[in-house]
Design an enzyme around this catalytic site. Structure first.
Site, PDB file in Angstrom:
ATOM      1  N   SER A 139      45.731  47.540  50.834  1.00  0.00           N
ATOM      2  CA  SER A 139      44.803  48.027  49.995  1.00  0.00           C
ATOM      3  C   SER A 139      45.405  47.989  48.450  1.00  0.00           C
ATOM      4  O   SER A 139      46.946  47.836  48.413  1.00  0.00           O
ATOM      5  CB  SER A 139      44.533  49.518  49.792  1.00  0.00           C
TER       6      SER A 139
ATOM      7  N   TYR B  79      48.223  58.604  51.183  1.00  0.00           N
ATOM      8  CA  TYR B  79      47.489  57.408  51.587  1.00  0.00           C
ATOM      9  C   TYR B  79      47.950  56.327  50.781  1.00  0.00           C
ATOM     10  O   TYR B  79      48.275  55.285  51.390  1.00  0.00           O
ATOM     11  CB  TYR B  79      46.136  57.680  51.345  1.00  0.00           C
TER      12      TYR B  79
END
Ligand code: NAP
Length: 259
Positions: free
Chosen positions: A136, A149
């Site tokens: 990501s 995260y």
């Protein structure tokens, strides 16, 4: 001639469902996994493209879950592994439930690399295969109010480049897909629907998956999907980490959603 065979994790919704659908459209048979029963509905959609689809409903945060998935491959050579399963967790770190924190790490990092280890060794024996890891652009930014995260995605982005280098003299390619905010179940599941990023307009998961699939088939090292995300990730390389963390607060702190 038998069809190529792909494993797609997290194929019940979002980017993973789209990746699995593209694989089926492009002639792959599939083994797909997720940990909730929706994976069976997803399998029906994918079977519409005449793919043979094996389904495993299991928690990929556990080694047993990954073992179960790998066992379901039943020794069939894996042409492509699309390691996509993952989830986030919003709110300030000290307010998070530690079991949930651990589940993020165990899914995004431990489960992912355990599966890559199993499939990667099999690919190395055959000197053939493609691995797509879904990292990501979050991996470029210290993610205040999504701290763990973002850390897991920084790990995956880094891991992907390192593994690619280790395998550079083989016929195995490793590609990292780094999406920006995408319209999936992600933000609901991470309890971030009261945040600016959770409620903002986001990228189309089908487009993101297409970009990732193409990059994997071309054997590219990494791809950031979308122009805005490319600019954001390039900027993250030069902006000091403290500034990035403070910018992240504005989009991820609870209560930042536009009224
Ligand atoms: N959406 C974004 O903005 C964005 C941006 C960058 C990267 N990503 C990454 O893209 C990937 C896909 O996420 P998404 O946005 O498509 O979200 P999503 O719609 O919530 O899909 C996540 C998928 O992963 C599965 N999954 C999560 N934890 C699992 C576990 N422990 N065991 C088995 N399956 C599990 C989910 O299945 P269950 O529902 O059955 O758990 C679901 O199929 C993730 O790795 C995410 O980090 C997303």
């Amino acid at each position: 001639m038998s069809k190529p065979f792909a494993i797609v994790t997290g194929a019940s919704s979002g980017i993973g469902l789209e990746l699995a659908t593209i694989c089926a459209q492009e002639g792959f048979d599939l083994l797909i996994a997720a940990d909730r029963p929706e994976i069976h509905t997803a399998a029906q959609r994918i079977r519409d493209f005449e793919a043979e689809v094996t389904v495993v409903e299991t928690d990929l945060a556990t080694t047993e879950g990954v073992d179960q998935l790998w066992a379901a491959a039943a020794g069939k050579p894996v042409d492509a592994l699309l390691a996509n399963a993952g989830h986030g967790l919003g709110h300030a770190f000290l307010d998070q439930d530690f079991e949930q924190v651990r589940h993020v790490i165990d899914t995004n990092i431990t489960g992912t690399i355990y599966l890559v280890h199993k499939v990667g060794n099999d690919m190395r024996r055959r000197n053939s295969g493609r691995i797509l890891i879904v990292g990501s652009i979050a991996g470029f930014t210290p993610g205040s109010f999504q701290a763990v995260y973002n850390g897991t995605k920084a790990f995956l982005n880094s891991f992907s480049f390192a593994l690619r280098e280790e395998l550079k003299d083989t016929k195995i390619t490793v590609t990292c897909l780094m999406p920006g905010a995408t319209e999936t179940e992600f933000f609901r599941r991470a309890e971030m629907m009261d945040t600016a990023v959770g409620t903002a307009e986001k990228d189309d998961p089908a487009e993101v998956a297409n970009i990732g699939f193409d990059a994997m088939m071309k054997g590219e090292g990494d791809v950031v999907s979308g122009l805005k995300n490319k600019v954001q990730s390039a900027a993250a390389n030069v902006i000091p980490a403290g500034v990035l963390a403070s910018q992240h607060r504005k989009m991820a702190e609870p209560g930042t959603a536009k009224k």
